[in-house]
Design a protein around this motif. Structure first.
Motif, PDB file in Angstrom:
ATOM      1  N   PRO A 287       1.088  -1.168  -0.187  1.00 37.63           N
ATOM      2  CA  PRO A 287       0.064   0.118   0.104  1.00 37.63           C
ATOM      3  C   PRO A 287       0.834   1.319  -0.039  1.00 37.63           C
ATOM      4  O   PRO A 287       0.141   2.503  -0.063  1.00 37.63           O
ATOM      5  CB  PRO A 287      -0.889  -0.062   1.170  1.00 37.63           C
ATOM      6  N   ALA A 288       2.223   1.186   0.052  1.00 40.48           N
ATOM      7  CA  ALA A 288       3.185   2.228   0.073  1.00 40.48           C
ATOM      8  C   ALA A 288       3.370   2.855  -1.109  1.00 40.48           C
ATOM      9  O   ALA A 288       3.816   2.251  -2.019  1.00 40.48           O
ATOM     10  CB  ALA A 288       4.274   2.011   0.755  1.00 40.48           C
ATOM     11  N   GLU A 289       2.814   4.119  -1.393  1.00 37.65           N
ATOM     12  CA  GLU A 289       2.584   4.552  -2.923  1.00 37.65           C
ATOM     13  C   GLU A 289       3.857   5.110  -3.480  1.00 37.65           C
ATOM     14  O   GLU A 289       4.233   5.194  -4.420  1.00 37.65           O
ATOM     15  CB  GLU A 289       1.541   5.798  -2.785  1.00 37.65           C
ATOM     16  N   THR A 290       4.771   5.365  -2.202  1.00 36.50           N
ATOM     17  CA  THR A 290       5.984   6.203  -2.704  1.00 36.50           C
ATOM     18  C   THR A 290       7.120   5.178  -3.139  1.00 36.50           C
ATOM     19  O   THR A 290       8.130   5.646  -3.473  1.00 36.50           O
ATOM     20  CB  THR A 290       6.717   7.213  -1.658  1.00 36.50           C
ATOM     21  N   VAL A 291       7.024   3.951  -3.064  1.00 36.69           N
ATOM     22  CA  VAL A 291       7.841   2.803  -3.345  1.00 36.69           C
ATOM     23  C   VAL A 291       8.215   3.060  -4.968  1.00 36.69           C
ATOM     24  O   VAL A 291       7.272   3.158  -5.658  1.00 36.69           O
ATOM     25  CB  VAL A 291       7.450   1.454  -3.250  1.00 36.69           C
ATOM     26  N   GLU A 292       9.650   3.089  -5.220  1.00 37.76           N
ATOM     27  CA  GLU A 292       9.793   3.353  -6.835  1.00 37.76           C
ATOM     28  C   GLU A 292       9.703   2.083  -7.580  1.00 37.76           C
ATOM     29  O   GLU A 292       9.383   2.311  -8.735  1.00 37.76           O
ATOM     30  CB  GLU A 292      11.358   3.776  -6.743  1.00 37.76           C
TER      31      GLU A 292
END
Ligand code: FE
Length: 226
Positions: free
Chosen positions: A84-89
């Motif tokens: 759910p972590a949106e900032t993961v590249e």
């Protein structure tokens, strides 16, 4: 190959540093925010460049150092595509490979402890997150955990690996540092079940306390600890 296992006392978390001895590129799995300085020191002592950082899942018991390490070293952040972590590249898929110089790390989707849990396999080193622990398995009672999924991930994926595969979990509470798939198959008390229903029954009756700072840790970890 360079390999270091670092222990966080407060959360009993194991963080792993893997690096290629030729190209000096390094990757860190499950870093803990409070220990950033010691990772940076270790990288510089070993003359390594951090290029990637992986979280096996959104942790409930500590805050990840992923965002902080990225700030300091410009490394890429990696998690499985179910995060759910949106900032993961970089969001890896089941069976996808992560390259680190000449080293290859295979992502394995192993849900159950949480719905976003991945394990990572490099040669015969298995980084199992909280899916499979030494003499235990990750609890399945929060963050979309599911005992049936956990059973499938453990029995139909991780335990199918060769028996001499080295097991490096994300936690140990009794000072154990490493095991093997073969040892866990034989001696892990949670794995001595004859059916998925028996496993679900065990997992539904653990009556564990909620981790103390779960809500703040999870909301910070969804932002990679930023
Ligand atoms: Fe966990």
């Amino acid at each position: 190959m360079i390999f270091k296992q670092v222990f966080d006392q407060k959360s009993s978390t194991y963080t792993y540093l893997i690096a290629s001895s030729e190209g000096r590129e390094a990757l860190i799995i499950d870093p803990v925010l409070e220990n950033v300085d010691s990772y940076i020191k270790l990288l510089s002592e070993l003359n390594l460049k951090l290029v990637k950082v992986i979280d096996t899942h959104i942790h409930a018991d500590h805050v990840t150092a992923a965002a902080k390490l990225k700030d300091i070293t410009q490394c890429s952040t990696i998690m499985g595509e179910h995060t759910p972590a949106e900032t993961v590249e970089i969001k890896v898929k089941d069976d996808e490979y992560i390259n680190l110089d000449n080293l290859k790390i295979r992502a394995m989707y192993t849900p159950g402890h949480t719905s976003d849990s991945y394990s990572f396999l490099m040669d015969n080193y298995l980084f199992s997150g909280d899916t499979l622990l030494i003499n235990g398995t990750g609890r399945t009672d929060f963050q979309n955990g599911n005992a049936k999924d956990a059973y499938n991930s453990i029995f139909n994926k991780l335990l199918k690996l060769p028996e001499d595969t080295l097991l490096y979990p994300a936690h140990d509470y009794k000072g154990e540092k490493v095991s093997t798939i073969g040892k866990e198959k034989k001696f892990n008390p949670r794995l001595q079940v004859s059916s998925v229903d028996e496993y679900i029954d065990i997992m539904s009756n653990l009556n564990l306390k909620k981790p103390v700072e779960i809500d703040t840790n999870v909301s910070k970890n969804i932002k990679l600890g930023a």
